[in-house]
Design a protein around this motif. Structure first.
Motif, PDB file in Angstrom:
ATOM      1  N   ALA A   1       0.832  -1.208   0.000  1.00  0.00           N
ATOM      2  CA  ALA A   1       0.000   0.000   0.000  1.00  0.00           C
ATOM      3  C   ALA A   1       0.865   1.255   0.000  1.00  0.00           C
ATOM      4  O   ALA A   1       0.524   2.250  -0.664  1.00  0.00           O
ATOM      5  N   LEU A   2       1.992   1.235   0.716  1.00  0.00           N
ATOM      6  CA  LEU A   2       2.869   2.402   0.756  1.00  0.00           C
ATOM      7  C   LEU A   2       3.495   2.651  -0.618  1.00  0.00           C
ATOM      8  O   LEU A   2       3.570   3.796  -1.082  1.00  0.00           O
ATOM      9  N   ARG A   3       3.944   1.613  -1.287  1.00  0.00           N
ATOM     10  CA  ARG A   3       4.540   1.782  -2.614  1.00  0.00           C
ATOM     11  C   ARG A   3       3.504   2.310  -3.610  1.00  0.00           C
ATOM     12  O   ARG A   3       3.809   3.142  -4.463  1.00  0.00           O
ATOM     13  N   ARG A   4       2.275   1.807  -3.491  1.00  0.00           N
ATOM     14  CA  ARG A   4       1.225   2.275  -4.394  1.00  0.00           C
ATOM     15  C   ARG A   4       0.903   3.740  -4.135  1.00  0.00           C
ATOM     16  O   ARG A   4       0.675   4.518  -5.069  1.00  0.00           O
ATOM     17  N   SER A   5       0.871   4.141  -2.855  1.00  0.00           N
ATOM     18  CA  SER A   5       0.545   5.524  -2.531  1.00  0.00           C
ATOM     19  C   SER A   5       1.625   6.485  -3.022  1.00  0.00           C
ATOM     20  O   SER A   5       1.319   7.584  -3.496  1.00  0.00           O
ATOM     21  N   LEU A   6       2.893   6.083  -2.908  1.00  0.00           N
ATOM     22  CA  LEU A   6       3.998   6.951  -3.320  1.00  0.00           C
ATOM     23  C   LEU A   6       4.358   6.779  -4.797  1.00  0.00           C
ATOM     24  O   LEU A   6       5.252   7.488  -5.286  1.00  0.00           O
ATOM     25  N   GLU A   7       3.669   5.822  -5.463  1.00  0.00           N
ATOM     26  CA  GLU A   7       4.017   5.497  -6.847  1.00  0.00           C
ATOM     27  C   GLU A   7       5.508   5.160  -6.945  1.00  0.00           C
ATOM     28  O   GLU A   7       6.235   5.624  -7.803  1.00  0.00           O
ATOM     29  N   TRP A   8       5.939   4.296  -6.035  1.00  0.00           N
ATOM     30  CA  TRP A   8       7.349   3.959  -5.886  1.00  0.00           C
ATOM     31  C   TRP A   8       7.753   2.929  -6.922  1.00  0.00           C
ATOM     32  O   TRP A   8       7.108   1.886  -7.077  1.00  0.00           O
ATOM     33  N   LYS A   9       8.809   3.224  -7.651  1.00  0.00           N
ATOM     34  CA  LYS A   9       9.277   2.332  -8.704  1.00  0.00           C
ATOM     35  C   LYS A   9      10.650   1.721  -8.413  1.00  0.00           C
ATOM     36  O   LYS A   9      11.059   0.781  -9.078  1.00  0.00           O
ATOM     37  N   ASP A  10      11.388   2.279  -7.439  1.00  0.00           N
ATOM     38  CA  ASP A  10      12.735   1.797  -7.167  1.00  0.00           C
ATOM     39  C   ASP A  10      12.704   0.409  -6.531  1.00  0.00           C
ATOM     40  O   ASP A  10      11.709   0.004  -5.906  1.00  0.00           O
ATOM     41  N   ALA A  11      13.801  -0.312  -6.682  1.00  0.00           N
ATOM     42  CA  ALA A  11      13.889  -1.656  -6.100  1.00  0.00           C
ATOM     43  C   ALA A  11      13.897  -1.620  -4.570  1.00  0.00           C
ATOM     44  O   ALA A  11      13.159  -2.374  -3.935  1.00  0.00           O
ATOM     45  N   PRO A  12      14.720  -0.772  -3.916  1.00  0.00           N
ATOM     46  CA  PRO A  12      14.636  -0.711  -2.453  1.00  0.00           C
ATOM     47  C   PRO A  12      13.281  -0.156  -2.012  1.00  0.00           C
ATOM     48  O   PRO A  12      12.759   0.781  -2.610  1.00  0.00           O
ATOM     49  N   ASN A  13      12.715  -0.752  -0.984  1.00  0.00           N
ATOM     50  CA  ASN A  13      11.425  -0.299  -0.497  1.00  0.00           C
ATOM     51  C   ASN A  13      11.531   1.092   0.116  1.00  0.00           C
ATOM     52  O   ASN A  13      12.578   1.470   0.658  1.00  0.00           O
ATOM     53  N   PRO A  14      10.455   1.870   0.080  1.00  0.00           N
ATOM     54  CA  PRO A  14      10.474   3.180   0.748  1.00  0.00           C
ATOM     55  C   PRO A  14      10.455   3.008   2.261  1.00  0.00           C
ATOM     56  O   PRO A  14      10.129   1.939   2.792  1.00  0.00           O
ATOM     57  N   VAL A  15      10.796   4.054   2.966  1.00  0.00           N
ATOM     58  CA  VAL A  15      10.717   4.085   4.426  1.00  0.00           C
ATOM     59  C   VAL A  15       9.583   5.012   4.813  1.00  0.00           C
ATOM     60  O   VAL A  15       9.022   5.749   3.977  1.00  0.00           O
TER      61      VAL A  15
END
Length: 769
Positions: free
Chosen positions: A140-154
């Motif tokens: 859910a966090l990656r979807r909210s931030l539209e995160w594309k990088d391999a390392p997960n967001p914090v």
């Protein structure tokens, strides 16, 4: 360090000098303070130390800043649906530094809350660390931030304020509070019990959550019992049960678990899971009473025990927990209170007159692993003969001198005497549960029961992988998920024939794994002993001086080929350290439910006083001159005799004890290939025949006497002799001569073609007969 030493010693001159030097570089107590914080934080002191006017170090006081001259203008579109962007325009500069963004805006809080709701029941034990490790929340966090990088967001990527773990924990707790209004400990478990009472019986899991005042207890005892109706049925159908307690999964609670091996699905299953705050016998008596009451309530059947009712639960395997064992005995006293018939083992007693320890002598068996582990803790405090006497007290067979062994322990020092006193007086159930002649359990039941509690220990490890140091609600939920997975796995086996593994577990496999573990353990011990013997002591090194460098091999010598110990091991080996293959006594049959029923004893491998130095080649002339006197102790060049032990196991064990292989269901090895450089003792190794009590036919070389077909005739005679003297061992020396390289064939082509065919034909004939 100089600055700190000056502070401690009161050297003001040095302190002042160091602080002035630091202030010139922009840090230290004399440097100008630039700390700014938001008024919402309600902080009154600066976190940094400053030098005050009276020359003391103290935290500076925060003062309210002057009104800022900056002005903001906000432009909002008239139609936010058509244009969702707004414009904020700052006029005039700020009169202060920008404060940290320590507060989480409401919109970010709402987004954070929606992500946490994905965790469902896992929110009960959510912490900032566990949140970022949860796959649902991270998705859910990656979807909210539209995160594309391999390392997960914090979390700080969502908003800088969430980088503060204390602030994040506060937000998590504020979101968790409405979901668990009674908290996540005992009160939460009671609330969960009341909620599950509204569900159908088949869906209930939390069955008991009460606080009870027991006599002699300083504080009330809290007990929570979790079990499904399916587990209740399994419990009353069980014949052999393991029980144990764990201490690390739920904070401030002890987790009690019951387990049995299900033969239908070939896997261990959990029968009950409970949490308790006391370890006394009275607390465990109450625990057993409530567990079996719930089982009776779910099934309509009362609990039955073999020694009381002639059927039902036969044997319980546990560790040496005194409160747990005595609590079980006190519960059995309750069960037998109205049974007036005589006891079948002591007819002069009625069943209702049996004490708690009398009942334990008829149903309890202690885990041998825990028993040995506790003895090994005394290693170094008592002598080796005393340790051996302690180990000998746990046995199925009658002891040669049981009282003599106890006398050795009593005279073995204070620790040894205290150990024996604890077994005899502190825990009177221990010796009957370890030494079969003192027990009242029938032999077939004793052998069918587990000699260890590894099954329930593995259950603890499996559920601990899901999480440790949890709250009560988190521990209940994780235990429920584990038990549901286990139940559905059993259904998949029974209904679809789908096992959790490609190779379903069975008694033979478990026995094989146990033996392999023993092999690996003793190999490590042998290697450690070898290194200890080869490594000189510090005193010896000081006397002998520096160790000379090894002499290099001549360049003309070829490198040594692959050694025997480098080859892959056969799938099943019984090391001679566990089985004395020189003993011709018959071994007892290992039934499908027996646990290591063959006698286990040490078989020391002796080092012959006239053994040649390691690596010294054995001359064939010496072989032939001493054929009648060759024994295993005459073989040199085997490091610590490990290779020798493996060869003996492969060659002799299937002939001496074939019933062991039949009982376990494993096919023995039918042949062994020995290869090494010439003169290393391969042929001499096979001459150890009459001294070791097995038939070994003379050497046969397929390439010898190739004229007039003598090689084929010799091979045929060898196999005929083997069939007459069965069981026997055939040694074929220089077997590679039946298929030499092409350039070495010359005029022996016909012989080399006939030898493999003759050898294969004799082999097939021997196999068919």
């Amino acid at each position: 360090m100089e600055y700190l030493r000056a502070l401690m010693e009161g050297d003001t001159a040095t302190v002042r000098l160091r602080e002035e030097h630091a202030g010139e570089h922009g840090y230290g107590p004399l440097a100008p303070c630039s700390h700014v914080c938001s008024a919402r934080r309600q902080s009154t002191m600066c976190p940094m130390l400053h030098r005050t006017e009276d020359d003391k170090l103290a935290h500076g006081a925060l003062t309210k800043a002057q009104p800022c001259t900056a002005k903001f203008r906000v432009y909002v579109p008239t139609d936010l649906h058509a244009n969702s962007s707004i414009v904020v325009l700052c006029i005039s500069p700020h009169s202060h530094a920008a404060p940290e963004r320590s507060m989480t805006p409401p919109a970010i809080r709402d987004a954070f809350k929606s992500m946490l709701t994905v965790m469902d029941w896992r929110l009960a034990d959510a912490t900032p660390r566990r949140v970022i490790q949860d796959s649902g929340f991270m998705t859910a966090l990656r979807r909210s931030l539209e995160w594309k990088d391999a390392p997960n967001p914090v979390l700080g990527d969502l908003h800088p304020s969430l980088a503060n773990l204390d602030h994040t924990a506060y937000l998590i707790d504020s979101i968790r509070q409405p979901l668990y209004p009674f908290g996540t400990d005992f009160e939460g478990a009671q609330f969960m019990l009341n909620q599950q009472l509204k569900l159908p019986l088949t869906e209930r899991y939390v069955r008991y959550a009460k606080e009870v005042v027991l006599p002699g207890e300083k504080d009330p005892v809290r007990i929570v019992i979790c079990m499904s109706p399916a587990q209740s049925k399994r419990l009353l159908d069980a014949k052999r049960v393991e029980i144990d307690s764990a201490y690390n999964r739920v904070q401030s609670w002890v987790e009690f678990e019951m387990e049995e091996w299900d033969t239908a699905t070939s896997q261990s299953v959990t029968l009950c899971r409970a949490f308790i705050t006391s370890q006394t016998a009275e607390a465990h008596q109450l625990l057993f009473r409530e567990i079996f009451r719930i089982a009776e309530q779910d099934t309509g059947r009362s609990a039955q025990f073999r020694h009381l009712h002639g059927r039902g639960l036969e044997i319980v395997t546990a560790d040496e927990h005194k409160g747990q064992a005595k609590g079980l005995g006190l519960f059995l006293v309750e069960i037998a209170r109205e049974l007036l018939m005589p006891d079948p083992y002591e007819p002069e007693k009625r069943l209702c007159d049996l004490t708690a320890y009398d009942h334990l002598a008829r149903i309890l068996r202690l885990c041998i692993v825990h028993f040995k582990r506790n003895i090994l803790k005394l290693k170094g405090h008592v002598a080796e003969p005393v340790l051996a006497a302690m180990f000998s007290l746990a046995s199925t067979e009658p002891h040669a001198d049981f009282e003599g062994a106890k006398d050795i322990i009593r005279r073995g020092g204070k620790k040894a005497a205290d150990w024996l006193h604890d077994k005899e007086k502190g825990a009177p159930f221990a010796l009957p549960a370890l030494y079969f002649p003192l027990s009242k359990i029938p032999l077939n039941v004793w052998l069918a029961g587990k000699s260890n509690s590894n099954g329930v220990e593995q259950k603890h490890r499996n559920v601990n992988r899901d999480g440790k140091h949890l709250s009560m609600i988190g521990g209940i939920h994780l235990g429920m998920q584990h038990d549901v997975r286990e139940h559905r796995s059993g259904e998949a086996i029974l209904q679809e024939g789908i096992h959790p593994r490609y190779r379903p577990s069975h008694d033979a496999m478990r026995e094989e794994r146990s033996l392999q573990r023993h092999i690996r353990s003793h190999k490590r011990k042998l290697a450690a002993d070898e290194n200890t013997q080869q490594r000189p002591t510090k005193k010896a090194r000081s006397i002998a001086g520096p160790i000379p460098a090894p002499i290099p091999l001549p360049p003309s010598l070829p490198p040594r080929p692959v050694r025997y110990e480098d080859l892959p091991e056969p799938p099943f080996l019984v090391p001679s350290q566990f089985l004395d293959i020189t003993n011709d006594a018959e071994l007892p049959q290992a039934g499908p439910s027996a646990q290591s029923s063959f006698p286990v004893q040490d078989f020391p491998l002796r080092r012959h006083p006239h053994r040649r130095p390691e690596g010294d080649p054995v001359k064939r002339e010496e072989e032939e001159a001493n054929l009648n006197d060759v024994g295993y102790d005459d073989i040199g060049g085997c490091r610590n005799l490990k290779q020798m032990a493996q060869i003996r196991e492969l060659a002799e064990l299937p002939l001496r004890h074939p019933q062991l292989f039949r009982a376990i269901g494993i096919k023995p090895q039918r042949g062994t290939l020995l290869f090494d450089t010439p003169g290393m003792g391969k042929a001499l190794m096979t001459l150890c025949r009459e001294r070791n009590g097995h038939v070994l036919l003379p050497h046969q070389r397929p390439g010898d006497h190739v004229k007039d077909g003598e090689s084929e005739s010799n091979l045929h005679k060898a196999f005929e002799e083997a069939e007459k003297n069965s069981p026997s061992i055939i040694f074929i020396d220089e077997i590679d001569s039946i298929a030499p390289k092409h350039e070495r064939l010359e005029d022996h082509v016909e012989v080399c073609m006939k030898s493999p065919r003759r050898l294969g034909g004799n082999w097939n004939h021997l196999k068919n007969n």
